[in-house]
Design a protein around this motif. Structure first.
Motif, mmCIF file in Angstrom:
data_model
loop_
_atom_site.group_PDB
_atom_site.id
_atom_site.type_symbol
_atom_site.label_atom_id
_atom_site.label_comp_id
_atom_site.label_asym_id
_atom_site.label_seq_id
_atom_site.Cartn_x
_atom_site.Cartn_y
_atom_site.Cartn_z
ATOM 1 N N GLU A 115 0.011 3.661 10.335
ATOM 2 C CA GLU A 115 0.905 2.578 9.915
ATOM 3 C C GLU A 115 1.767 2.103 11.080
ATOM 4 O O GLU A 115 1.966 0.899 11.266
ATOM 5 C CB GLU A 115 1.788 3.039 8.754
ATOM 6 N N LEU A 143 6.497 7.040 7.842
ATOM 7 C CA LEU A 143 5.380 6.179 8.207
ATOM 8 C C LEU A 143 4.339 7.015 8.940
ATOM 9 O O LEU A 143 4.673 7.824 9.798
ATOM 10 C CB LEU A 143 5.856 5.046 9.112
ATOM 11 N N SER A 144 3.069 6.807 8.596
ATOM 12 C CA SER A 144 1.991 7.538 9.267
ATOM 13 C C SER A 144 1.770 6.949 10.659
ATOM 14 O O SER A 144 2.215 5.832 10.966
ATOM 15 C CB SER A 144 0.699 7.438 8.457
ATOM 16 N N GLN A 152 6.096 0.079 -1.336
ATOM 17 C CA GLN A 152 7.388 -0.432 -0.910
ATOM 18 C C GLN A 152 7.381 -1.950 -0.884
ATOM 19 O O GLN A 152 6.326 -2.583 -0.854
ATOM 20 C CB GLN A 152 7.723 0.053 0.510
ATOM 21 N N ARG A 202 0.832 -1.211 0.000
ATOM 22 C CA ARG A 202 0.000 0.000 0.000
ATOM 23 C C ARG A 202 0.866 1.260 0.000
ATOM 24 O O ARG A 202 0.462 2.292 -0.525
ATOM 25 C CB ARG A 202 -0.926 0.025 1.227
ATOM 26 N N ARG A 203 2.044 1.167 0.585
ATOM 27 C CA ARG A 203 2.970 2.298 0.628
ATOM 28 C C ARG A 203 3.842 2.384 -0.625
ATOM 29 O O ARG A 203 4.635 3.296 -0.766
ATOM 30 C CB ARG A 203 3.906 2.174 1.836
ATOM 31 N N LEU A 261 9.961 -1.494 3.868
ATOM 32 C CA LEU A 261 9.133 -1.113 5.008
ATOM 33 C C LEU A 261 9.902 -1.337 6.311
ATOM 34 O O LEU A 261 9.903 -0.480 7.194
ATOM 35 C CB LEU A 261 7.822 -1.903 5.025
#
Length: 124
Positions: A114, A110-111, A69, A66-67, A74
């Motif tokens: 996340e 990263l949020s 990556q 989703r990112r 990640l």
């Protein structure tokens, strides 16, 4: 350890942020590739690929996707999120792996959501 590093205003170099290769896409299919660290069994044992752990790895892989990556990217992004971590020793076995891992630096921060998801998965 990170608290001690912060208290002394020093830095930490993280070793094996990919958990000897477990945090790569190599094992997400549940198979042990020939020639992999797990197939040799010195540091990474096949028991590490249990059903529950494999499910968590796949969920982390989905988060990475989703990112935009890879799972390895990640993992590196997660390790480097902390300013007390000044570098990582990734142990790439080829220039291609090194290039792929370095691309983690372009993945963005990263949020909070996340980070929570990763934290929950790491506690299971």
């Amino acid at each position: 350890m990170l608290d001690a590093v912060g208290d002394t205003r020093t830095g930490l170099i993280a070793y094996s942020p990919l958990a000897q290769g477990l945090l790569t896409s190599r094992y997400l299919g549940g198979e042990v590739p020939a020639g992999s660290r797990m197939s040799v069994g010195h540091f990474l044992k096949e028991e590490a690929l249990s059903g529950a752990k494999l499910d968590r790895l796949r969920t982390l892989g989905e988060l990475a996707e989703r990112r935009g990556q890879s799972l390895a990217q990640l993992a590196i992004s997660w390790v480097l999120r902390d300013p007390r971590v000044v570098s990582v020793i990734i142990g790439a076995s080829s220039v291609a792996q090194l290039d792929q891992n370095l691309d983690a630096l372009h993945g963005g921060l990263l949020s909070e959501e996340e980070l929570v998801e990763i934290d929950v998965l790491s506690r299971c």
